[in-house]
Design a protein around this motif. Structure first.
Motif, PDB file in Angstrom:
ATOM      1  N   TYR A 128       0.882  -1.171   0.000  1.00  0.00           N
ATOM      2  CA  TYR A 128       0.000   0.000   0.000  1.00  0.00           C
ATOM      3  C   TYR A 128       0.923   1.226   0.000  1.00  0.00           C
ATOM      4  N   CYS A 129       1.297   1.694  -1.182  1.00  0.00           N
ATOM      5  CA  CYS A 129       2.356   2.704  -1.276  1.00  0.00           C
ATOM      6  C   CYS A 129       1.915   3.927  -2.071  1.00  0.00           C
ATOM      7  N   ASN A 130       2.655   5.002  -1.888  1.00  0.00           N
ATOM      8  CA  ASN A 130       2.519   6.176  -2.737  1.00  0.00           C
ATOM      9  C   ASN A 130       3.814   6.345  -3.498  1.00  0.00           C
ATOM     10  N   PHE A 131       3.759   6.193  -4.793  1.00  0.00           N
ATOM     11  CA  PHE A 131       4.934   6.410  -5.644  1.00  0.00           C
ATOM     12  C   PHE A 131       4.325   6.674  -7.023  1.00  0.00           C
ATOM     13  N   TYR A 132       3.953   7.966  -7.218  1.00  0.00           N
ATOM     14  CA  TYR A 132       3.122   8.321  -8.365  1.00  0.00           C
ATOM     15  C   TYR A 132       3.794   8.071  -9.706  1.00  0.00           C
ATOM     16  N   ARG A 161       3.617   9.266   8.579  1.00  0.00           N
ATOM     17  CA  ARG A 161       2.217   9.714   8.567  1.00  0.00           C
ATOM     18  C   ARG A 161       1.944  10.361   7.222  1.00  0.00           C
ATOM     19  N   CYS A 162       1.018   9.781   6.496  1.00  0.00           N
ATOM     20  CA  CYS A 162       0.704  10.297   5.169  1.00  0.00           C
ATOM     21  C   CYS A 162      -0.356  11.394   5.273  1.00  0.00           C
ATOM     22  N   VAL A 163      -0.351  12.315   4.341  1.00  0.00           N
ATOM     23  CA  VAL A 163      -1.324  13.407   4.364  1.00  0.00           C
ATOM     24  C   VAL A 163      -2.752  12.863   4.136  1.00  0.00           C
ATOM     25  N   ALA A 178      -4.069  10.613   5.720  1.00  0.00           N
ATOM     26  CA  ALA A 178      -4.564  10.139   7.020  1.00  0.00           C
ATOM     27  C   ALA A 178      -4.320   8.660   7.311  1.00  0.00           C
ATOM     28  N   TRP A 179      -3.381   8.031   6.608  1.00  0.00           N
ATOM     29  CA  TRP A 179      -2.955   6.719   7.067  1.00  0.00           C
ATOM     30  C   TRP A 179      -1.534   6.836   7.599  1.00  0.00           C
ATOM     31  N   SER A 180      -1.179   5.895   8.457  1.00  0.00           N
ATOM     32  CA  SER A 180       0.169   5.938   9.033  1.00  0.00           C
ATOM     33  C   SER A 180       0.710   4.526   9.137  1.00  0.00           C
ATOM     34  N   PRO A 184      10.554  -0.142  10.510  1.00  0.00           N
ATOM     35  CA  PRO A 184      11.979  -0.185  10.879  1.00  0.00           C
ATOM     36  C   PRO A 184      12.828   0.171   9.652  1.00  0.00           C
ATOM     37  N   TRP A 185      13.243   1.431   9.582  1.00  0.00           N
ATOM     38  CA  TRP A 185      14.041   1.912   8.443  1.00  0.00           C
ATOM     39  C   TRP A 185      15.508   1.615   8.703  1.00  0.00           C
ATOM     40  N   VAL A 186      16.300   1.503   7.647  1.00  0.00           N
ATOM     41  CA  VAL A 186      17.750   1.308   7.803  1.00  0.00           C
ATOM     42  C   VAL A 186      18.465   2.396   7.003  1.00  0.00           C
ATOM     43  N   THR A 230      16.048  15.635  -5.719  1.00  0.00           N
ATOM     44  CA  THR A 230      15.431  15.313  -7.012  1.00  0.00           C
ATOM     45  C   THR A 230      15.451  13.806  -7.164  1.00  0.00           C
ATOM     46  N   THR A 231      14.359  13.259  -7.673  1.00  0.00           N
ATOM     47  CA  THR A 231      14.259  11.799  -7.760  1.00  0.00           C
ATOM     48  C   THR A 231      14.204  11.377  -9.232  1.00  0.00           C
ATOM     49  N   LEU A 232      14.363  10.103  -9.474  1.00  0.00           N
ATOM     50  CA  LEU A 232      14.444   9.597 -10.845  1.00  0.00           C
ATOM     51  C   LEU A 232      13.147   9.889 -11.624  1.00  0.00           C
ATOM     52  N   PRO A 263      10.645  15.780 -12.804  1.00  0.00           N
ATOM     53  CA  PRO A 263      10.804  14.823 -11.720  1.00  0.00           C
ATOM     54  C   PRO A 263      10.214  15.334 -10.403  1.00  0.00           C
ATOM     55  N   TYR A 264       9.971  14.378  -9.518  1.00  0.00           N
ATOM     56  CA  TYR A 264       9.467  14.687  -8.174  1.00  0.00           C
ATOM     57  C   TYR A 264      10.586  15.411  -7.418  1.00  0.00           C
ATOM     58  N   VAL A 265      10.242  16.570  -6.886  1.00  0.00           N
ATOM     59  CA  VAL A 265      11.236  17.377  -6.166  1.00  0.00           C
ATOM     60  C   VAL A 265      10.735  17.646  -4.755  1.00  0.00           C
ATOM     61  N   GLN A 315       9.293  -0.478  -4.695  1.00  0.00           N
ATOM     62  CA  GLN A 315       8.100   0.359  -4.524  1.00  0.00           C
ATOM     63  C   GLN A 315       8.217   1.299  -3.316  1.00  0.00           C
ATOM     64  N   ASN A 316       9.165   1.028  -2.419  1.00  0.00           N
ATOM     65  CA  ASN A 316       9.363   1.907  -1.263  1.00  0.00           C
ATOM     66  C   ASN A 316      10.520   2.883  -1.473  1.00  0.00           C
ATOM     67  N   GLY A 317      11.051   2.948  -2.708  1.00  0.00           N
ATOM     68  CA  GLY A 317      12.016   4.010  -3.003  1.00  0.00           C
ATOM     69  C   GLY A 317      13.446   3.568  -3.202  1.00  0.00           C
ATOM     70  N   TYR A 347       4.741  15.197   6.945  1.00  0.00           N
ATOM     71  CA  TYR A 347       3.879  14.325   6.142  1.00  0.00           C
ATOM     72  C   TYR A 347       4.735  13.573   5.122  1.00  0.00           C
ATOM     73  N   GLY A 348       4.282  12.353   4.813  1.00  0.00           N
ATOM     74  CA  GLY A 348       5.066  11.409   4.018  1.00  0.00           C
ATOM     75  C   GLY A 348       5.578  11.940   2.693  1.00  0.00           C
ATOM     76  N   PHE A 349       4.891  12.923   2.106  1.00  0.00           N
ATOM     77  CA  PHE A 349       5.334  13.352   0.777  1.00  0.00           C
ATOM     78  C   PHE A 349       6.689  14.046   0.808  1.00  0.00           C
ATOM     79  N   LYS A 350       7.152  14.464   2.024  1.00  0.00           N
ATOM     80  CA  LYS A 350       8.495  15.053   2.112  1.00  0.00           C
ATOM     81  C   LYS A 350       9.580  13.989   1.972  1.00  0.00           C
ATOM     82  N   ALA A 353      11.178  11.846  -0.012  1.00  0.00           N
ATOM     83  CA  ALA A 353      11.319  11.564  -1.451  1.00  0.00           C
ATOM     84  C   ALA A 353      12.033  10.235  -1.699  1.00  0.00           C
ATOM     85  N   LYS A 354      11.510   9.507  -2.683  1.00  0.00           N
ATOM     86  CA  LYS A 354      12.000   8.155  -3.002  1.00  0.00           C
ATOM     87  C   LYS A 354      12.916   8.155  -4.224  1.00  0.00           C
ATOM     88  N   SER A 355      13.780   7.161  -4.285  1.00  0.00           N
ATOM     89  CA  SER A 355      14.641   6.916  -5.460  1.00  0.00           C
ATOM     90  C   SER A 355      15.387   8.189  -5.884  1.00  0.00           C
TER      91      SER A 355
HETATM   92  N1  MTE Z   1       8.708   9.969  -3.767  1.00  0.00           N
HETATM   93  C1  MTE Z   1       8.537   9.983  -5.102  1.00  0.00           C
HETATM   94  N2  MTE Z   1       9.613  10.045  -5.895  1.00  0.00           N
HETATM   95  N3  MTE Z   1       7.295   9.916  -5.664  1.00  0.00           N
HETATM   96  C2  MTE Z   1       6.158   9.867  -4.901  1.00  0.00           C
HETATM   97  O1  MTE Z   1       5.052   9.821  -5.449  1.00  0.00           O
HETATM   98  N4  MTE Z   1       5.219   9.836  -2.634  1.00  0.00           N
HETATM   99  C3  MTE Z   1       5.429  10.366  -1.291  1.00  0.00           C
HETATM  100  C4  MTE Z   1       6.715   9.839  -0.650  1.00  0.00           C
HETATM  101  N5  MTE Z   1       7.812   9.864  -1.590  1.00  0.00           N
HETATM  102  C5  MTE Z   1       6.318   9.870  -3.487  1.00  0.00           C
HETATM  103  C6  MTE Z   1       7.629   9.904  -2.948  1.00  0.00           C
HETATM  104  C7  MTE Z   1       4.300  10.109  -0.403  1.00  0.00           C
HETATM  105  S1  MTE Z   1       2.879  10.993  -0.755  1.00  0.00           S
HETATM  106  C8  MTE Z   1       4.372   9.267   0.682  1.00  0.00           C
HETATM  107  S2  MTE Z   1       3.084   9.152   1.785  1.00  0.00           S
HETATM  108  C9  MTE Z   1       5.554   8.410   0.899  1.00  0.00           C
HETATM  109  O2  MTE Z   1       6.504   8.501  -0.168  1.00  0.00           O
HETATM  110  C10 MTE Z   1       5.076   6.978   0.996  1.00  0.00           C
HETATM  111  O3  MTE Z   1       6.135   6.092   1.239  1.00  0.00           O
HETATM  112  P1  MTE Z   1       5.810   4.515   1.272  1.00  0.00           P
HETATM  113  O4  MTE Z   1       5.031   4.215   0.024  1.00  0.00           O
HETATM  114  O5  MTE Z   1       7.158   3.837   1.305  1.00  0.00           O
HETATM  115  O6  MTE Z   1       5.005   4.278   2.507  1.00  0.00           O
END
Ligand code: MTE
Length: 315
Positions: free
Chosen positions: A72-76, A131-133, A135-137, A141-143, A166-168, A185-187, A214-216, A227-230, A232-234
């Motif tokens: 259950y992830c956010n990675f648009y 905590r995601c915007v 409203a789920w949390s 255990p991150w490393v 900046t992400t891929l 890219p997602y910034v 899927q978790n970055g 909030y989780g959107f800060k 940034a993944k990958s």
């Molecule tokens: N990073 C990138 N590159 N793209 C994204 O869409 N979504 C963000 C954040 N990092 C996102 C991102 C949001 S909205 C959340 S809540 C978290 O990643 C979710 O992380 P998770 O899917 O590992 O729980």
């Protein structure tokens, strides 16, 4: 059968037409890449274990079951549905070889190979809340190690006031890019003192193994009081800058998403309350929503960063 009336459905659960139109576009581009029916790919990912010692600041709360955190992830970049990242990222994203450019207002700009970056400081396991915007949390255990370890090594100049992440954005690996949900890219960005705070984690793994795609994978940020959107993944670039970066969500909807995005139960999202949350994995019919804590429960550590600031204005 449980029939939900429109008034029972949170605004965040309603799929706006733009999202389902984009979902159709995503399915079309996935079909073009021969990727339909890859739901089982989640299990196919190799699980490389990571050697990490227990780190500071961990919560005593029980971690969210792994399968919830990875499905259950956010990675648009992989689509707008919560299940899309787990459906597409395991097969499509290639986290090796990978490099992260660290530059801008620094004396020693460098590009780090991912395996070299991982060895820069001892890896720690820290159990943080996310905590995601919406409203789920989750409790995960991150490393990783404190981002400050990396920033110190590149020697910021006196002009460095903020850090931009900046992400891929690679259409060959990311089917969601064809749907213009955000300006890719997602910034993301942090103030330099937030980035240097020991809680801000440069993260390479979760649950004792490398990050699932899927978790970055292979590297992301985790900022547990925001909030989780800060988070940034990958990541492909970390740039120290003089001016406040314009983060992707603020660019797309400035009335809904700000730069600071500190978890704050007293400041509502314009379309829903942020006062409570639902923990992933506790979805039963009678599961109670939890009250959301100021700074996601990290007030003792971080409130001083915002002394005297109007947190309603700087949301
Ligand atoms: N990073 C990138 N590159 N793209 C994204 O869409 N979504 C963000 C954040 N990092 C996102 C991102 C949001 S909205 C959340 S809540 C978290 O990643 C979710 O992380 P998770 O899917 O590992 O729980």
């Amino acid at each position: 059968m449980l029939i939900r009336r429109p008034t029972d459905i949170a605004p965040s659960e309603i799929t706006p037409p733009v999202v389902w139109q984009q979902r159709r576009a995503l399915l079309r581009s996935a079909a073009a890449l021969g990727l339909t029916g890859v739901a089982s790919a989640v299990k196919a990912q190799p699980e490389r274990k990571l050697d990490a010692k227990p780190g500071p600041y961990s919560t005593m709360e029980r971690p969210t079951p792994l399968n919830f955190a990875t499905s259950y992830c956010n990675f648009y970049e992989f689509g707008a549905d919560k299940e899309d990242p787990a459906r597409y990222a395991p097969k499509m994203l290639h986290p090796r070889p990978w490099a992260v450019q660290v530059d801008g207002e620094v004396r020693k700009a460098r590009t780090f190979d991912i395996d070299e970056l991982m060895k820069l400081a001892a890896l720690e396991e820290r159990i943080y809340r996310l905590r995601c915007v919406e409203a789920w949390s989750a409790v995960i255990p991150w490393v990783g190690f404190s981002l400050s370890e990396l920033i110190k090594r590149v020697e910021p100049t006196g002009n460095a006031k903020f850090v931009e992440f900046t992400t891929l954005a690679d259409p060959k690996q990311m089917p969601g890019l064809s749907a213009h949900i955000l300006d890719w890219p997602y910034v993301e960005g942090l103030r330099l003192d937030e980035a240097m705070h020991p809680l801000t984690l440069l993260t390479f793994g979760m649950y004792g193994a490398v990050l699932p795609n899927q978790n970055g994978a292979p590297v992301r940020i985790v900022v547990p009081w925001k909030y989780g959107f800060k988070s940034a993944k990958s990541l492909v670039r970390i740039r120290l800058v003089e001016k406040q970066p314009l983060n992707s969500w603020q660019k797309s909807a400035p009335n809904e998403y700000g730069f600071y995005s500190n978890v704050n139960p007293n400041v509502d999202h314009p379309r829903w309350s942020q006062a409570t949350e639902r923990r992933l994995g506790e979805d039963g019919l009678f599961a109670k929503r939890r009250p959301t804590l100021m700074f996601n429960g990290y007030a003792d550590q971080v409130a001083s960063l915002y002394a005297g600031m109007d947190l309603k204005r700087y949301f």
